[in-house]
Motif scaffolding. Structure first.
Motif, PDB file in Angstrom:
ATOM      1  N   SER A 221       0.825  -1.207   0.000  1.00 38.27           N
ATOM      2  CA  SER A 221       0.000   0.000   0.000  1.00 38.27           C
ATOM      3  C   SER A 221       0.859   1.257   0.000  1.00 38.27           C
ATOM      4  O   SER A 221       0.626   2.195  -0.743  1.00 38.27           O
ATOM      5  N   TYR A 222       1.847   1.274   0.897  1.00 38.32           N
ATOM      6  CA  TYR A 222       2.765   2.406   1.018  1.00 38.32           C
ATOM      7  C   TYR A 222       4.158   1.861   1.260  1.00 38.32           C
ATOM      8  O   TYR A 222       4.331   0.870   1.969  1.00 38.32           O
ATOM      9  N   TRP A 223       5.153   2.518   0.676  1.00 41.28           N
ATOM     10  CA  TRP A 223       6.533   2.089   0.899  1.00 41.28           C
ATOM     11  C   TRP A 223       7.453   3.294   0.977  1.00 41.28           C
ATOM     12  O   TRP A 223       7.149   4.369   0.479  1.00 41.28           O
TER      13      TRP A 223
ATOM     14  N   ILE B  73       7.600  -0.678   4.724  1.00 41.64           N
ATOM     15  CA  ILE B  73       6.290  -0.737   4.071  1.00 41.64           C
ATOM     16  C   ILE B  73       5.193  -0.656   5.126  1.00 41.64           C
ATOM     17  O   ILE B  73       5.380  -1.068   6.271  1.00 41.64           O
ATOM     18  N   GLN B  74       4.064  -0.115   4.720  1.00 37.02           N
ATOM     19  CA  GLN B  74       2.859  -0.121   5.543  1.00 37.02           C
ATOM     20  C   GLN B  74       1.860  -1.000   4.815  1.00 37.02           C
ATOM     21  O   GLN B  74       1.628  -0.841   3.614  1.00 37.02           O
ATOM     22  N   THR B  75       1.295  -1.975   5.520  1.00 38.70           N
ATOM     23  CA  THR B  75       0.413  -2.946   4.891  1.00 38.70           C
ATOM     24  C   THR B  75      -0.518  -3.559   5.923  1.00 38.70           C
ATOM     25  O   THR B  75      -0.261  -3.472   7.127  1.00 38.70           O
ATOM     26  N   ASN B  76      -1.571  -4.202   5.453  1.00 40.09           N
ATOM     27  CA  ASN B  76      -2.469  -4.949   6.338  1.00 40.09           C
ATOM     28  C   ASN B  76      -2.207  -6.451   6.276  1.00 40.09           C
ATOM     29  O   ASN B  76      -2.794  -7.204   7.038  1.00 40.09           O
ATOM     30  N   GLN B  77      -1.353  -6.877   5.354  1.00 33.10           N
ATOM     31  CA  GLN B  77      -1.062  -8.302   5.240  1.00 33.10           C
ATOM     32  C   GLN B  77      -0.078  -8.742   6.334  1.00 33.10           C
ATOM     33  O   GLN B  77       0.775  -7.966   6.762  1.00 33.10           O
ATOM     34  N   PRO B  78      -0.171 -10.016   6.753  1.00 29.33           N
ATOM     35  CA  PRO B  78       0.736 -10.520   7.792  1.00 29.33           C
ATOM     36  C   PRO B  78       2.182 -10.598   7.295  1.00 29.33           C
ATOM     37  O   PRO B  78       2.440 -10.665   6.086  1.00 29.33           O
ATOM     38  N   ILE B  79       3.090 -10.619   8.216  1.00 30.09           N
ATOM     39  CA  ILE B  79       4.516 -10.639   7.896  1.00 30.09           C
ATOM     40  C   ILE B  79       4.879 -11.873   7.070  1.00 30.09           C
ATOM     41  O   ILE B  79       5.743 -11.812   6.188  1.00 30.09           O
ATOM     42  N   GLU B  80       4.211 -12.995   7.310  1.00 26.85           N
ATOM     43  CA  GLU B  80       4.480 -14.229   6.559  1.00 26.85           C
ATOM     44  C   GLU B  80       4.161 -14.062   5.074  1.00 26.85           C
ATOM     45  O   GLU B  80       4.854 -14.614   4.217  1.00 26.85           O
ATOM     46  N   TYR B  81       3.120 -13.299   4.787  1.00 25.22           N
ATOM     47  CA  TYR B  81       2.744 -13.018   3.399  1.00 25.22           C
ATOM     48  C   TYR B  81       3.906 -12.345   2.674  1.00 25.22           C
ATOM     49  O   TYR B  81       4.275 -12.745   1.571  1.00 25.22           O
TER      50      TYR B  81
END
Length: 90
Positions: free
Chosen positions: A27-29, A39-47
């Motif tokens: 989403s944002y980097w 990075i800013q994201t809603n996905q888990p770190i494993e993703y």
């Protein structure tokens, strides 16, 4: 969540644009340090770990760490710290 991604790429001259494009798909980097991205994201770190692992060589190294609301220190431009604080609110 805000993740810090850092790497050591072991194949000189290789085109790592796929890695960079993968990270930029967040989403944002933020990328002002040579081998480090935030990075800013809603996905888990494993993703993100899986995504990165799929686009680097086996001899390359990387680490991804969740830095959301964690103590941080460093010498960065004011705009970098502002970016981190702003994205933590998302």
């Amino acid at each position: 969540m805000i993740y810090l991604i850092t790497y050591d790429l072991k194949s000189p001259g290789k085109d790592y644009n796929t890695l960079y494009d993968t990270i930029k798909s967040s989403s944002y980097w933020w990328h002002y340090l040579e081998s480090t991205w935030i990075i800013q994201t809603n996905q888990p770190i494993e993703y993100w770990s899986d995504k990165i692992r799929n686009v680097i060589d086996q001899n390359d190294l990387f680490m991804i760490v969740d830095i959301t609301k964690q103590p941080r220190q460093g010498w960065l431009k004011k705009s970098a710290w502002e970016w981190i604080r702003e994205k933590e609110k998302l």
